[in-house]
Design an enzyme around this catalytic site. Structure first.
Site, mmCIF file in Angstrom:
data_model
loop_
_atom_site.group_PDB
_atom_site.id
_atom_site.type_symbol
_atom_site.label_atom_id
_atom_site.label_comp_id
_atom_site.label_asym_id
_atom_site.label_seq_id
_atom_site.Cartn_x
_atom_site.Cartn_y
_atom_site.Cartn_z
ATOM 1 N N HIS A 24 -8.214 7.213 -6.992
ATOM 2 C CA HIS A 24 -8.233 6.249 -8.107
ATOM 3 C C HIS A 24 -6.964 5.386 -8.070
ATOM 4 O O HIS A 24 -7.031 4.164 -8.244
ATOM 5 C CB HIS A 24 -8.251 6.971 -9.462
ATOM 6 C CG HIS A 24 -9.484 7.763 -9.752
ATOM 7 N ND1 HIS A 24 -9.440 9.071 -10.169
ATOM 8 C CD2 HIS A 24 -10.802 7.423 -9.719
ATOM 9 C CE1 HIS A 24 -10.676 9.518 -10.397
ATOM 10 N NE2 HIS A 24 -11.523 8.535 -10.115
ATOM 11 N N LYS A 48 -20.596 14.523 -22.197
ATOM 12 C CA LYS A 48 -20.109 15.043 -20.918
ATOM 13 C C LYS A 48 -18.938 15.978 -21.188
ATOM 14 O O LYS A 48 -17.978 15.598 -21.861
ATOM 15 C CB LYS A 48 -19.662 13.856 -20.053
ATOM 16 C CG LYS A 48 -19.505 14.192 -18.586
ATOM 17 C CD LYS A 48 -19.369 12.920 -17.756
ATOM 18 C CE LYS A 48 -18.826 13.214 -16.375
ATOM 19 N NZ LYS A 48 -18.624 12.000 -15.593
ATOM 20 N N ARG A 97 -16.542 4.890 -1.825
ATOM 21 C CA ARG A 97 -15.996 5.851 -0.875
ATOM 22 C C ARG A 97 -16.809 5.929 0.400
ATOM 23 O O ARG A 97 -16.288 5.936 1.494
ATOM 24 C CB ARG A 97 -15.973 7.248 -1.499
ATOM 25 C CG ARG A 97 -14.880 7.415 -2.483
ATOM 26 C CD ARG A 97 -15.070 8.651 -3.294
ATOM 27 N NE ARG A 97 -16.115 8.450 -4.283
ATOM 28 C CZ ARG A 97 -16.294 9.215 -5.338
ATOM 29 N NH1 ARG A 97 -15.546 10.271 -5.511
ATOM 30 N NH2 ARG A 97 -17.241 8.953 -6.210
ATOM 31 N N SER A 135 -12.907 13.746 -8.511
ATOM 32 C CA SER A 135 -12.313 14.555 -9.582
ATOM 33 C C SER A 135 -12.952 15.948 -9.587
ATOM 34 O O SER A 135 -12.271 16.950 -9.807
ATOM 35 C CB SER A 135 -12.521 13.888 -10.935
ATOM 36 O OG SER A 135 -11.876 12.641 -10.966
HETATM 37 P P1 ADP Z 1 -17.334 8.337 -12.946
HETATM 38 O O1 ADP Z 1 -16.924 8.755 -14.298
HETATM 39 O O2 ADP Z 1 -17.950 6.968 -12.843
HETATM 40 O O3 ADP Z 1 -17.998 9.399 -12.122
HETATM 41 P P2 ADP Z 1 -14.755 8.641 -11.758
HETATM 42 O O4 ADP Z 1 -13.812 8.788 -12.871
HETATM 43 O O5 ADP Z 1 -14.960 9.826 -10.878
HETATM 44 O O6 ADP Z 1 -16.077 8.023 -12.193
HETATM 45 O O7 ADP Z 1 -14.332 7.402 -10.866
HETATM 46 C C1 ADP Z 1 -14.176 6.121 -11.385
HETATM 47 C C2 ADP Z 1 -14.230 5.124 -10.259
HETATM 48 O O8 ADP Z 1 -13.356 5.535 -9.222
HETATM 49 C C3 ADP Z 1 -15.596 4.961 -9.594
HETATM 50 O O9 ADP Z 1 -15.734 3.600 -9.232
HETATM 51 C C4 ADP Z 1 -15.492 5.768 -8.352
HETATM 52 O O10 ADP Z 1 -16.317 5.255 -7.321
HETATM 53 C C5 ADP Z 1 -14.048 5.544 -7.997
HETATM 54 N N1 ADP Z 1 -13.534 6.632 -7.170
HETATM 55 C C6 ADP Z 1 -13.630 7.948 -7.405
HETATM 56 N N2 ADP Z 1 -13.062 8.647 -6.411
HETATM 57 C C7 ADP Z 1 -12.589 7.744 -5.523
HETATM 58 C C8 ADP Z 1 -11.908 7.835 -4.266
HETATM 59 N N3 ADP Z 1 -11.621 8.998 -3.703
HETATM 60 N N4 ADP Z 1 -11.589 6.691 -3.664
HETATM 61 C C9 ADP Z 1 -11.910 5.505 -4.212
HETATM 62 N N5 ADP Z 1 -12.559 5.343 -5.372
HETATM 63 C C10 ADP Z 1 -12.907 6.450 -6.022
#
Ligand code: ADP
Length: 166
Positions: A24, A48, A97, A135
């Site tokens: 992120h 959630k 990703r 995450s």
């Molecule tokens: P969500 O609540 O949409 O599942 P996350 O909080 O996990 O999202 O992620 C928010 C954003 O960060 C999304 O656009 C996701 O694709 C991006 N993201 C998550 N992990 C990575 C990573 N390892 N590299 C790049 N972008 C990421």
């Protein structure tokens, strides 16, 4: 027809950030190279279950970017396009990703454009070394006693260990 955006478009990077990891952070830093103002939108979703409450996630991400005037951090709930409107933003930043992200992200981008034609989704790819990070995986590794240093910011690593290894 050309989508008109202001000269200095405001971008929103939405997500759960439960917790924020270096994938992120990599996307945030790339986005701020392109857009002068980036709002990290932390989703408050009562349906959630999360490890950290919305306020905890807000506090963690705010303190990480406290010295970066280009990054603002806010909570939001409901439709992303409504949050964009409130923030006078037109750009949605998403991380891409791997191919596995594509289908869901493609659907969301088209739905958001339908809901708000001014919304433009911009996909950014992280450094390869973070491209497998999520995450969920970080939470699992910490729960099982693994070391996630180098994958999440240090202050977040200790908070995660405290929370998940009690
Ligand atoms: P969500 O609540 O949409 O599942 P996350 O909080 O996990 O999202 O992620 C928010 C954003 O960060 C999304 O656009 C996701 O694709 C991006 N993201 C998550 N992990 C990575 C990573 N390892 N590299 C790049 N972008 C990421």
């Amino acid at each position: 027809m050309r989508v008109s955006v202001s000269h200095q478009p405001v971008a929103v990077f939405p997500g759960s950030f439960d917790p924020l990891h270096l994938g992120h952070a990599d996307i945030i830093s790339r986005a701020t190279q392109i857009f002068p103002r980036l709002i990290v939108g932390i989703l408050e979703n009562p349906n959630k279950q999360t490890v950290f409450t919305p306020d905890e996630r807000l506090g963690m991400v705010r303190s990480l970017y406290a010295n970066d005037p280009a990054v603002e951090v806010r909570l939001f709930s409901g439709l992303l396009v409504n949050f964009l409107q409130q923030m006078r933003a037109t750009i949605i930043i998403r991380g891409m990703r791997a191919v596995s992200d594509f289908e869901y992200e493609f659907q969301m981008a088209l739905m958001n454009r339908r809901l708000s034609p001014a919304a433009e989704t911009v996909f950014l790819t992280p450094k390869e070394e973070y491209s497998y990070l999520s995450s969920r995986l970080v939470r699992e590794v910490v729960t099982l006693g693994g070391d996630v240093s180098g994958l999440v910011p240090e202050p977040i690593r200790s908070l995660l260990e405290e929370r998940l290894r009690r």
